[in-house]
Design a protein around this motif. Structure first.
Motif, mmCIF file in Angstrom:
data_model
loop_
_atom_site.group_PDB
_atom_site.id
_atom_site.type_symbol
_atom_site.label_atom_id
_atom_site.label_comp_id
_atom_site.label_asym_id
_atom_site.label_seq_id
_atom_site.Cartn_x
_atom_site.Cartn_y
_atom_site.Cartn_z
ATOM 1 N N SER A 74 0.842 -1.197 0.000
ATOM 2 C CA SER A 74 0.000 0.000 0.000
ATOM 3 C C SER A 74 0.870 1.238 0.000
ATOM 4 N N LEU A 75 0.468 2.209 -0.814
ATOM 5 C CA LEU A 75 1.171 3.485 -0.838
ATOM 6 C C LEU A 75 0.491 4.479 0.093
ATOM 7 N N GLY A 76 -0.839 4.560 0.013
ATOM 8 C CA GLY A 76 -1.540 5.478 0.885
ATOM 9 C C GLY A 76 -2.995 5.658 0.498
ATOM 10 N N TYR A 77 -3.625 6.583 1.208
ATOM 11 C CA TYR A 77 -5.045 6.858 1.055
ATOM 12 C C TYR A 77 -5.244 8.364 0.886
ATOM 13 N N TYR A 78 -6.007 8.727 -0.123
ATOM 14 C CA TYR A 78 -6.334 10.132 -0.363
ATOM 15 C C TYR A 78 -7.801 10.311 -0.006
ATOM 16 N N ILE A 79 -8.081 11.210 0.929
ATOM 17 C CA ILE A 79 -9.441 11.421 1.399
ATOM 18 C C ILE A 79 -9.854 12.846 1.081
ATOM 19 N N VAL A 87 -17.880 11.884 1.740
ATOM 20 C CA VAL A 87 -16.486 11.579 2.049
ATOM 21 C C VAL A 87 -16.027 10.473 1.105
ATOM 22 N N ASN A 88 -15.015 10.775 0.312
ATOM 23 C CA ASN A 88 -14.484 9.854 -0.692
ATOM 24 C C ASN A 88 -13.070 9.432 -0.311
ATOM 25 N N LEU A 89 -12.719 8.209 -0.663
ATOM 26 C CA LEU A 89 -11.382 7.704 -0.387
ATOM 27 C C LEU A 89 -10.828 7.053 -1.648
ATOM 28 N N THR A 90 -9.622 7.433 -2.013
ATOM 29 C CA THR A 90 -8.893 6.782 -3.099
ATOM 30 C C THR A 90 -7.730 6.040 -2.462
ATOM 31 N N TYR A 91 -7.696 4.738 -2.691
ATOM 32 C CA TYR A 91 -6.688 3.864 -2.098
ATOM 33 C C TYR A 91 -5.674 3.515 -3.181
ATOM 34 N N LEU A 92 -4.413 3.832 -2.936
ATOM 35 C CA LEU A 92 -3.345 3.621 -3.906
ATOM 36 C C LEU A 92 -2.453 2.469 -3.454
ATOM 37 N N GLN A 93 -2.276 1.494 -4.334
ATOM 38 C CA GLN A 93 -1.409 0.358 -4.039
ATOM 39 C C GLN A 93 -0.443 0.137 -5.194
#
Length: 127
Positions: free
Chosen positions: A52-57, A64-70
């Motif tokens: 996992s790289l991180g989460y952009y909220i 509330v939106n979340l983009t999960y980067l892997q």
């Protein structure tokens, strides 16, 4: 080794992002990182590095939106858990913001994976 929970707690990133979004719901700065700079020197199998790289909220239109980067994800072993954890994080942030302003709703969970893979030994019966 480490867990993602330890990395998140170590930097208190989640709380900082929530506080930032309370102050400025239109903020584009709601990023929670898992990857750390020292992970780059561990490349090549010398040590474990996070997939996992991180989460952009971000909050848009009270959602509330979340983009999960892997960078990488083993479909058979980790995909379900990765989605469950990202969804739990999204729900948690939404709930925390809703305590502050109860008009917030769940938005989208977007998941980007650089390398989604399935090892041959795990492939039977998956699809």
């Amino acid at each position: 080794a480490y867990t993602y929970s330890e990395r998140l707690a170590m930097h208190r990133q989640v709380r900082r992002v929530i506080e930032r979004l309370k102050q400025d719901p239109d903020s584009r700065q709601g990023y929670i990182t898992i990857w750390e700079s020292e992970d780059s020197i561990k490349l090549g199998g010398l040590s474990r590095v996070p997939c996992s790289l991180g989460y952009y909220i971000q909050v848009r239109d009270k959602k509330v939106n979340l983009t999960y980067l892997q960078r990488s994800c083993d479909f058979h072993t980790h995909f379900k858990n990765d989605i469950a954890l990202a969804n739990a994080l999204l729900q948690y942030v939404k709930d925390e913001l809703a305590c502050y302003n109860n008009t917030y709703q769940l938005g989208n969970l977007t998941h980007w994976i650089g390398s989604l893979h399935l090892f041959k030994k795990d492939g039977e019966g998956v699809f």
